[in-house]
Design an enzyme around this catalytic site. Structure first.
Site, PDB file in Angstrom:
ATOM      1  CE  LYS A 251     -13.308  -2.352   0.188  1.00 54.87           C
ATOM      2  NZ  LYS A 251     -12.213  -3.083   1.958  1.00 54.87           N
TER       3      LYS A 251
ATOM      4  CE  LYS B 267      -5.621  -7.019  -1.491  1.00 51.72           C
ATOM      5  NZ  LYS B 267      -6.037  -7.094  -0.191  1.00 51.72           N
TER       6      LYS B 267
ATOM      7  CE  LYS C  48      -4.768  -1.485   1.604  1.00 48.10           C
ATOM      8  NZ  LYS C  48      -5.757  -1.228   2.632  1.00 48.10           N
TER       9      LYS C  48
HETATM   10  P1  TYM Z   1     -11.210  -5.292   3.368  1.00 50.38           P
HETATM   11  O1  TYM Z   1     -11.788  -3.904   3.908  1.00 50.38           O
HETATM   12  O2  TYM Z   1      -9.472  -5.433   2.814  1.00 50.38           O
HETATM   13  O3  TYM Z   1     -11.909  -7.102   2.929  1.00 50.38           O
HETATM   14  C1  TYM Z   1     -12.753  -6.971   3.576  1.00 50.38           C
HETATM   15  C2  TYM Z   1     -12.762  -8.859   3.493  1.00 50.38           C
HETATM   16  O4  TYM Z   1     -12.374  -9.252   2.027  1.00 50.38           O
HETATM   17  C3  TYM Z   1     -11.306 -10.288   2.088  1.00 50.38           C
HETATM   18  N1  TYM Z   1     -10.963 -10.147   0.337  1.00 50.38           N
HETATM   19  C4  TYM Z   1     -10.775 -10.716  -0.289  1.00 50.38           C
HETATM   20  N2  TYM Z   1     -11.161 -12.499  -0.326  1.00 50.38           N
HETATM   21  C5  TYM Z   1     -11.263 -12.606  -1.471  1.00 50.38           C
HETATM   22  N3  TYM Z   1     -10.191 -12.342  -2.899  1.00 50.38           N
HETATM   23  C6  TYM Z   1      -9.839 -11.029  -2.198  1.00 50.38           C
HETATM   24  N4  TYM Z   1      -9.836 -10.269  -3.211  1.00 50.38           N
HETATM   25  C7  TYM Z   1     -10.463  -9.902  -1.406  1.00 50.38           C
HETATM   26  N5  TYM Z   1     -10.330  -9.040  -1.197  1.00 50.38           N
HETATM   27  C8  TYM Z   1     -10.964  -8.673   0.462  1.00 50.38           C
HETATM   28  C9  TYM Z   1     -10.448 -10.007   3.493  1.00 50.38           C
HETATM   29  O5  TYM Z   1      -9.749 -10.957   3.064  1.00 50.38           O
HETATM   30  C10 TYM Z   1     -11.422  -9.366   4.302  1.00 50.38           C
HETATM   31  O6  TYM Z   1     -11.281 -10.493   5.241  1.00 50.38           O
HETATM   32  N6  TYM Z   1      -7.871  -5.374   7.530  1.00 50.38           N
HETATM   33  C11 TYM Z   1      -8.759  -5.585   7.090  1.00 50.38           C
HETATM   34  C12 TYM Z   1     -10.555  -5.531   7.820  1.00 50.38           C
HETATM   35  C13 TYM Z   1      -9.849  -5.246   9.677  1.00 50.38           C
HETATM   36  C14 TYM Z   1     -10.394  -6.558  10.088  1.00 50.38           C
HETATM   37  C15 TYM Z   1     -10.185  -6.388  11.315  1.00 50.38           C
HETATM   38  C16 TYM Z   1     -10.461  -8.173   9.448  1.00 50.38           C
HETATM   39  C17 TYM Z   1      -9.295  -4.339   9.557  1.00 50.38           C
HETATM   40  N7  TYM Z   1     -10.258  -5.354  11.495  1.00 50.38           N
HETATM   41  C18 TYM Z   1     -10.306  -7.440  12.072  1.00 50.38           C
HETATM   42  C19 TYM Z   1     -10.517  -8.866  10.640  1.00 50.38           C
HETATM   43  C20 TYM Z   1     -10.601  -8.662  11.806  1.00 50.38           C
HETATM   44  C21 TYM Z   1      -8.989  -5.219   5.659  1.00 50.38           C
HETATM   45  O7  TYM Z   1      -8.553  -4.230   5.490  1.00 50.38           O
HETATM   46  O8  TYM Z   1     -10.074  -6.175   5.134  1.00 50.38           O
END
Ligand code: TYM
Length: 337
Positions: A204, A201, A118
């Site tokens: 967003k 991947k 990032k």
């Molecule tokens: P974020 O917002 O990037 O994504 C949310 C969830 O979606 C999953 N994900 C994917 N799974 C499969 N293929 C993809 N291309 C893909 N893109 C996103 C992510 O693995 C995630 O489960 N850091 C985290 C948010 C967070 C969090 C937490 C998660 C903050 N605190 C505590 C679990 C527990 C994040 O940025 O997810």
């Protein structure tokens, strides 16, 4: 790592309201969240504090926070059974994150690949928040002593850090405060790739909207995205081993498998010999059948912002009640008066 649900324990997960929710979020996370709420007490958080580690327009952030809550509910999260709230409403996340900033080591954070991705080449210009992002994530989870965290594959390293932080805290303060949290990374949808580049991947933040299927795309848009998705000239192999070295083809098969709850092998067997132009038509049908009701329900919910706000407020109250005794225990262990 795959973990099968048990009837005890507490689930925590979250997603950033930093752009359109997409098929990767649904298959890697939301779909499993809805399933897990049947067996566990669950908290699902819209992590608006994580979102501002990169610039977010304040008006857009509000809109995207409601949109994320709508996406959770439309994907099956039931706010009367699970706790659905936004992170900034429960001050304990920030309080515990500070303590974890003092537990985690610089060397640990320097190894985080997501920060490297990032921040890119412009490391000096990245916010400090982006760097310590994983500590806040550990705080999200451990504030509730969550035992299971359903996420996509990309979050695995952050969950390993969460365990390191829990272990060091328990050991430094000679107190068994935190559990060792288990990642729950399930099925073929754990890593959905970009439709334009099978080695990146689905995300967003990808500047190309054609790279992802957004949960709010209409049927025509998603059909066009699948039609234009990159593939190769080879036909469908008889089993998944024939997809090796064919990242884009493997991704489309993986999406189909995840949406229909079958293995890649059985999707290959079902469509053996078919060209991908033809397979994409079947894939479009499957994606549409699954996503159209979700898109529709998200749109309906977003027309009721007051309802969404009331769900989030109620969730924050219930989350705060669970966080309070844990935070008190942590503060006692640390030696705060
Ligand atoms: P974020 O917002 O990037 O994504 C949310 C969830 O979606 C999953 N994900 C994917 N799974 C499969 N293929 C993809 N291309 C893909 N893109 C996103 C992510 O693995 C995630 O489960 N850091 C985290 C948010 C967070 C969090 C937490 C998660 C903050 N605190 C505590 C679990 C527990 C994040 O940025 O997810």
């Amino acid at each position: 790592m795959t973990t099968s649900p048990q009837s005890s324990g507490r689930v925590f997960s979250g997603a950033q309201p930093s752009g359109n929710m997409h098929l990767g979020n649904y298959l890697g996370a939301f779909k499993n969240w809805a399933r897990l709420q049947d067996s566990y007490e669950a908290l699902y958080c819209v992590v608006d504090m994580h979102a501002i580690t990169v610039w977010q327009d304040p008006v857009e952030l509000q809109k995207q926070t409601r949109e994320a809550a709508a996406a959770y509910m439309a994907s099956g999260v039931d706010p009367s059974r699970s706790i659905l709230y936004n992170q900034s409403k429960v001050a304990g996340h920030a309080e515990l994150a500070w303590i974890f900033n003092c537990i985690a080591r610089l060397g640990w954070l320097n190894r985080m690949t997501q920060f490297k991705d990032k921040a890119g080449k412009n490391r000096e210009k990245a916010s400090v928040g982006l760097y310590i992002y994983p500590n806040l994530m550990a705080a999200d989870i451990l504030l509730y002593k969550a035992t299971h965290v359903p996420v996509g594959q990309d979050q695995k390293q952050h969950l390993e850090l969460t365990r390191d932080i829990a272990q060091k805290f328990n050991s430094d303060y000679s107190a068994e405060v935190f559990p060792m949290t288990e990642p729950v990374i399930m099925g073929e949808g754990a890593r959905v790739m970009s439709l334009r580049d099978g080695n990146k991947k689905m995300s967003k933040s990808d500047p190309s909207d054609m790279s992802r299927i957004n949960l709010n795309d209409n049927t025509d848009t998603l059909a066009a995205k699948i039609r234009k998705a990159r593939t190769d000239a080879e036909p469908m192999p008889s089993d998944a081993s024939g997809l090796e070295g064919r990242a884009e083809a493997a991704n489309l098969v993986g999406i189909y498998a995840a949406l229909t709850d079958q293995s890649r092998d059985s999707v290959c067997a079902e469509h053996e010999g078919q060209g991908f132009a033809e397979f994409k038509k079947s894939l479009t049908d499957v994606v549409t059948a699954k996503l159209a009701p979700i898109t529709e329900e998200m749109a309906r919910l977003q027309k009721e912002p007051d309802y969404i706000d009331s769900v989030l407020a109620d969730g924050a109250e219930r989350a705060s009640a669970l966080a309070e005794p844990v935070l008190a225990e942590v503060k006692r262990a640390v030696g705060y008066l």
